[in-house]
Design an enzyme around this catalytic site. Structure first.
Site, short mmCIF file in Angstrom:
data_model
loop_
_atom_site.label_atom_id
_atom_site.label_comp_id
_atom_site.label_asym_id
_atom_site.label_seq_id
_atom_site.Cartn_x
_atom_site.Cartn_y
_atom_site.Cartn_z
N GLY A 18 -8.80 43.00 -37.72
CA GLY A 18 -7.60 43.81 -37.54
C GLY A 18 -6.47 42.96 -37.01
N CYS A 69 -14.13 38.84 -36.78
CA CYS A 69 -12.78 38.41 -36.41
C CYS A 69 -12.28 39.23 -35.20
CB CYS A 69 -11.88 38.52 -37.64
SG CYS A 69 -10.35 37.64 -37.44
N TYR A 70 -11.33 40.12 -35.39
CA TYR A 70 -10.90 40.95 -34.25
C TYR A 70 -12.11 41.70 -33.68
CZ TYR A 70 -8.62 44.60 -31.49
OH TYR A 70 -8.25 45.43 -30.48
N HIS A 113 -14.28 35.86 -41.95
CA HIS A 113 -14.47 37.08 -42.75
C HIS A 113 -15.55 36.85 -43.82
CE1 HIS A 113 -11.02 39.55 -41.37
NE2 HIS A 113 -10.57 38.37 -40.98
N GLU A 155 -16.75 38.96 -45.80
CA GLU A 155 -16.60 39.88 -46.94
C GLU A 155 -15.73 39.32 -48.05
OE1 GLU A 155 -15.73 40.32 -43.89
OE2 GLU A 155 -13.71 41.07 -43.65
N ASP A 165 -13.01 58.79 -64.49
CA ASP A 165 -13.37 59.56 -63.30
C ASP A 165 -13.57 61.04 -63.61
OD1 ASP A 165 -12.87 57.13 -62.18
OD2 ASP A 165 -10.90 57.67 -61.42
N LYS A 199 -14.86 52.78 -57.75
CA LYS A 199 -14.70 52.85 -59.21
C LYS A 199 -15.91 52.27 -59.96
CE LYS A 199 -11.69 53.53 -62.67
NZ LYS A 199 -10.88 54.75 -62.81
#
Ligand code: XMP
Length: 552
Positions: A91, A118-119, A209, A211, A266, A408
């Site tokens: 963040g 991180c944060y 990070h 991710e 969708d 998605k």
């Protein structure tokens, strides 16, 4: 998602320069946590731009997770949600700031594994007795290499087989003293506490990070984390299908449901799933607003009415929409006009099926997530997006949203699970307002006919060259300008058009597709030869931002 490299940015968790999705104003999730039959992982969002990527990585591992903003995570929430593990996102804030984002203290007493990123690492250290220091010009942004210390850690199984691992750092403040019980398991030249952990309590905290794409072994790290937390990886589309069917039946009972079908992935997947659950209690309404692509209406009707045998109202309302658009050239007025008429047409058909009380739609998880915004104030409206998703509030119907936990690509996987043809599942997105927003200026039947043909040739070219699946979205925009040309021995004075083809991960940012000159030349020749009314073809090479994907 790959993150653009950029200059060092000062701040506790420096953000890559990409725009964030505007905050979606959605009602809270209608499904109590207990209705999700899987072990749950909670991601506490402290406002990182890449929080959604954490969820993506976990879902890929077969782990059910939800993102919730830190303000929502109270003691009562934790009891109700009963997470099996927790991740603190990064963040942009500083733990030193007044009112700095924090989790409730009780989170550390739950006895579940926690991973701080991180944060999130700084929050853990700050709360558990370590020290964090302000950045003061020592911000670190971009690639770094982490080397291991001598101690081994289950979280790092598969790491360091080549001696060091590349990671992606993005922070200003940093940990200067780890909390009691923690040890250091990895360091980088600028981050002596790159990887820290208290294995006994199963608390892990990393400064980078995992991710993002630029941490190549990040997926392994998450895999290790969920394994040591005891997740079974049981989040599969087969299981989801069964649960969703049961949930739809429980919600709807014997009432009637209408589903706005656009022919997009969708709404199609939602319709097939709901039909599996409640059969002919469902009626699909396919509104043909006269702004569809070539042969589109026929394909949708053949698929749902003839193949799936679903009750389907094919509402040909092209006269209504095109009359209302006469003389309108302002993009926002076009969008609002089409949105308003959609509502009217839907209301009419909801009444015609004997008073449906439920409206089904294909809302996805990214539209539901209430991410933390530190931008302050509402986002600027770039375009009034609408699809059938804009309808419910004004219609006073109860929503059935069976895809609201899915991303998605999970919807595509569910579509495959439900047996939808691959060609249908891989279709490019098509906006609710249709060709009206690909026809800058006034929309007329003549222009729409020209646009449809040019678009069909372009898509045919892309398919012939085997490029369709590499491209996020491709279409033609018909420009409101006529130019002079020469064909044979004669002068022409016809429309110019622009080809648009982009690559993207989620439609939020996009790059133009790098067609070969040969492809572009061949396509231009075909359009000019095969489409009467166009004598000039251009290729739009604007990325998003600063452009948008659609022209209006
Ligand atoms: P833009 O043009 O904003 O589009 O870069 C991003 C993605 O959204 C689609 N789009 C829409 N989809 N209703 C929709 O259902 C809309 O009003 C709408 N406007 C744009 C666009 O096609 C692209 O995929």
């Amino acid at each position: 998602m790959s993150l653009p490299a950029g200059p060092p940015v000062h701040g506790p968790c420096a953000q890559p320069p990409c725009p964030r999705r505007p905050l979606a104003k959605r009602p809270p999730c209608r499904y109590p946590a207990q209705m999700i039959q899987h072990d749950r992982l909670l991601i506490i969002d402290f406002g990182s731009q890449v929080t959604q990527l954490i969820a993506r990585r976990l879902r890929e591992l077969g782990v059910y997770c939800e993102i919730h903003p830190y303000q929502k995570v109270t003691d009562a929430f934790l009891t109700d949600f009963a997470p099996k593990a927790i991740i603190f996102s990064g963040g942009p804030a500083s733990v030193f700031a007044e009112g700095a984002p924090m989790p409730p203290k009780s989170v550390f007493d739950l006895g579940v594994p926690i991973l701080g990123i991180c944060y999130g690492q700084q929050v853990m250290m700050h709360c558990l007795g370590g020290k964090v220091e302000r950045g003061h010009g020592t911000a670190e942004f971009g690639r770094a290499f982490v080397t291991p210390t001598t101690d081994r850690l289950a979280l790092l199984e598969g790491w360091f087989d080549q001696g060091r691992e590349q990671v992606w750092m993005s922070h200003g403040d940093h940990v200067s003293e780890i909390a009691p019980g923690f040890k250091v398991y990895g360091t980088s030249p600028n981050a002596p506490f790159a990887i820290t952990a208290d294995p006994a309590r199963r608390f892990f905290a990393v400064q980078f990070h995992p991710e993002v794409h630029h941490t190549p072994k990040g997926a392994e790290l998450y895999g290790n984390f969920v394994r040591l937390a005891g997740f079974r990886g049981d989040w599969t589309m087969g299981a989801y299908r069964e649960e969703a069917v049961a949930r739809i039946r429980a919600q709807v009972g014997s009432e009637r449901v209408i589903c706005g079908l656009s022919g997009g992935v969708d709404s199609s997947v939602a319709a097939v799933l709901i039909h599996e659950a409640i059969g002919d209690q469902l009626t699909c309404v396919f509104v043909d607003h006269g702004l569809l692509r070539q042969d589109e209406a026929g394909q949708v009707v053949a698929m749902f009415r003839d193949h799936y045998k679903m009750p389907l109202i094919h509402a040909d309302e092209s006269g209504l929409f095109l009359a209302a658009l006469e003389g309108v050239s302002d993009p926002e007025v076009k969008r609002r006009t089409i949105g308003r008429l959609f509502i009217e047409v839907f209301e009419k058909h909801a009444r015609s099926v004997g008073g449906a009380r439920f409206l089904a739609q294909g809302t996805l998880y990214p539209d539901v997530i209430e991410s933390v915004s530190f931008s302050g104030g509402p986002s600027v409206t770039i375009k009034s997006h609408h699809n059938v998703g804009g309808l419910p509030e004004r219609m006073g119907m109860t929503l059935v949203e069976p895809l609201r936990e899915l991303f998605k690509d999970e919807v595509r996987a569910l579509g495959r699970e439900l047996g939808l043809p691959p060609g249908f599942i891989g279709r490019h997105p098509f906006p609710g307002p249709g060709l009206a927003i690909r026809c800058p200026g006034e929309v007329t039947r003549e222009k729409l006919a020209i646009l449809r043909q040019a678009d069909a040739v372009f898509i045919d070219q892309i398919r012939r060259h085997g490029l369709y699946d590499e491209i996020w979205q491709a279409f033609v925009a018909l420009l409101p300008v006529k130019t002079v040309g020469v064909m044979g021995d004669g002068r022409t004075y016809d429309y110019a058009c622009a080809l648009r083809a982009v690559t993207s991960v989620d439609g939020m940012t996009a790059d133009y597709y790098p067609f070969s000159h040969e492809f572009l030349g061949e396509t231009a020749t075909r359009i000019i030869n095969e489409v009467r009314g166009i004598n000039r073809v251009t290729y739009d090479i604007t990325s998003k931002p600063p452009g948008t994907i659609e022209w209006e």
